[in-house]
Write a protein that holds these residues in place. Sequence first.
Motif, short mmCIF file in Angstrom:
data_model
loop_
_atom_site.label_atom_id
_atom_site.label_comp_id
_atom_site.label_asym_id
_atom_site.label_seq_id
_atom_site.Cartn_x
_atom_site.Cartn_y
_atom_site.Cartn_z
N GLN A 196 43.82 40.13 44.30
CA GLN A 196 43.75 41.59 44.27
C GLN A 196 44.30 42.14 45.57
N ASN A 346 31.84 35.35 37.23
CA ASN A 346 31.88 36.75 36.78
C ASN A 346 31.31 37.73 37.81
N PRO A 350 38.17 40.85 41.53
CA PRO A 350 38.45 42.29 41.51
C PRO A 350 37.54 43.08 40.58
N SER A 351 37.10 42.47 39.48
CA SER A 351 36.21 43.20 38.58
C SER A 351 34.84 42.54 38.51
N ILE A 356 33.11 44.00 42.91
CA ILE A 356 33.79 45.27 42.63
C ILE A 356 33.25 46.38 43.53
N GLU A 360 35.61 48.66 46.48
CA GLU A 360 35.60 50.12 46.45
C GLU A 360 35.14 50.69 47.81
#
Length: 411
Positions: A196, A346, A350-351, A356, A360
């Motif tokens: 990312q 998981n 990036p997600s 995540i 941000e």
Amino acid sequence: MEPTDGSFSRNWPAGYHRVPFWLYSDPAVYEREQQRIFSGPNWCYAALSAEIPQPGDFKRSVVGDKPVVVTRDKEGGINVVVNRCAHRGVQFCRRDFGNASDFMCPYHQWTYDLKGNLRGVPFRRGLKQQGGMPEDFKLEEHALQRLQVTERHGVIFAAFDPHVPSLEEYLGPSMLFYFDRVFDGRELRVLGYMRQRIRSNWKLMFENIKDPYHASLLHVFLVTFGLFRADQPSAVKMDETGRHAVLVSRRGEQKASEGTQEMKSFRANFTLTDPTLLTPVKEFPGDATVVMQTLWPNLIVQQQSNTLAMRQLVTRGPDAFDLLWTFFGYADDSDEMTLLRLRQANLMGPSGLVSIDDSEMMELSQHGIGQYPDATAVIELGGRDARDEEHMVTEAPVRGFYKYYREAMDL
Ligand code: FES
Ligand SMILES: [Fe+2]
């Protein structure tokens, strides 16, 4: 320090509990970091040995922002060479991974072996007695630039500066202990990649992973399900210089405590439909279930429950970096363990359910920091010095990072 080029006349208050924001946006600072840190006497993570197991295998990598190629030569040795043709500078290797007996630059077809030696130059002797290289042109004087290389337990590091100490000396005993905890000599198996681009300065990534303060407050997922919380047994440790660090903690229960009153992200009534997402299997000595290790200047070693990953930082100017995730396990893992590692992955990337939030926040940080270069950060949780602690209500590892950064940058 006296600025050498006139660009560092801005102020940095004494100590390392205040960090000026011009460090995150000034192109001259970025250039100096490339020279003094990423091309300095520091071991930069380049690859896992398991990514290039066979002779001829290669992987493209990056040191700071400089493209390199990591190769396994015919004798089984590991080489790291610049991805820059010695002729006119073309980035000759255009595949991320592969197997080759040599590298041919696409422009004028100069050819190099896996160690970076120049083996062939078309029209070297001219054509029909015309042209060609001068008589005294020597192939051996035009090899690809080679970096210093070291490997420990399957992890490959490279350095531009030949005056780099041994990796063991570079890490120091306490960081070596945590490094060897995950890299204990067992063969590694790569499970997958994520990548990312984060639009913030690279140092904010290190601050984030060295900052247990935010983990208990920002991450709904970690706090609610007890994976990482300020009210659990934990510690922060650094090497002697402060440049490397670990955050160590133990998983707790999903329950309210005195601490959770201040954690606005705690949700007592959240449950997971599939709790196996978080069920860890004990596999390392000791009772820590999360160890996040930051190794100066470009690596984070992630062990959260059973998800293991290298996170490599690639700088892309003052206000962006790439984060390259390599998830791995061990060659002797059972299929169930591999599945567990992949399932827990998981949380990451990036997600990722946890990560995540971090990317941000780093971008929001850059938005604030970038426009106010003369303001400073306040880094005083747990005091103004940088020492190891048996708790995580501290920003000491962030201070340790800037203590060493100041020295390395001579600022
Ligand atoms: S630039 Fe590579 S051969 Fe000319
Ligand atoms: Fe985080």
